[in-house]
Design a protein around this motif. Structure first.
Motif: not given
Length: 111
Positions: A51-64
């Motif tokens: 939904a956010s569409g930000a996953w392609s620019k997201m770092q693994k630390s932000e994902y965690i």
């Protein structure tokens, strides 16, 4: 205690735990419960990222960080233990690369 001894101790504890989760009836039940909880939170994480569409620019630390937040919210709703929360975070944290691939594939098929 040295790093080698710490690693050896941790490996031993991890081995015993994994054996217990695989061999005993109660261990299999706990493993299934853990995976069920992880699947629910994984679905929430995937939907939030999609939904956010930000996953392609997201770092693994932000994902965690996102995973921890969603697991904490889920734990409040369901009352799961702290140890189970940490295991769910570890399971979902290890899925970062796979989730990116799924989201990329979903984007391609929706075009």
């Amino acid at each position: 205690m040295g790093r080698f001894k710490n690693g050896l101790l941790l490996g031993g504890v991890l081995g015993v735990t994994l054996t217990w989760l695989s061999v005993t009836k109660r261990g299999r039940e706990v493993r299934e419960e853990l995976l069920d909880h992880a699947a629910v939170v994984y679905g929430e994480v995937k939907e939030r990222l999609k939904a956010s569409g930000a996953w392609s620019k997201m770092q693994k630390s932000e994902y965690i960080t996102l995973v921890r937040d969603l697991v904490d919210r889920y734990a409040v709703k369901t009352g799961i233990a702290r140890e189970l929360k940490e295991l769910i975070v570890k399971i979902l944290g290890s899925q970062w690369t796979s989730l990116q691939k799924q989201l990329r594939d979903d984007d391609k098929t929706s075009l």
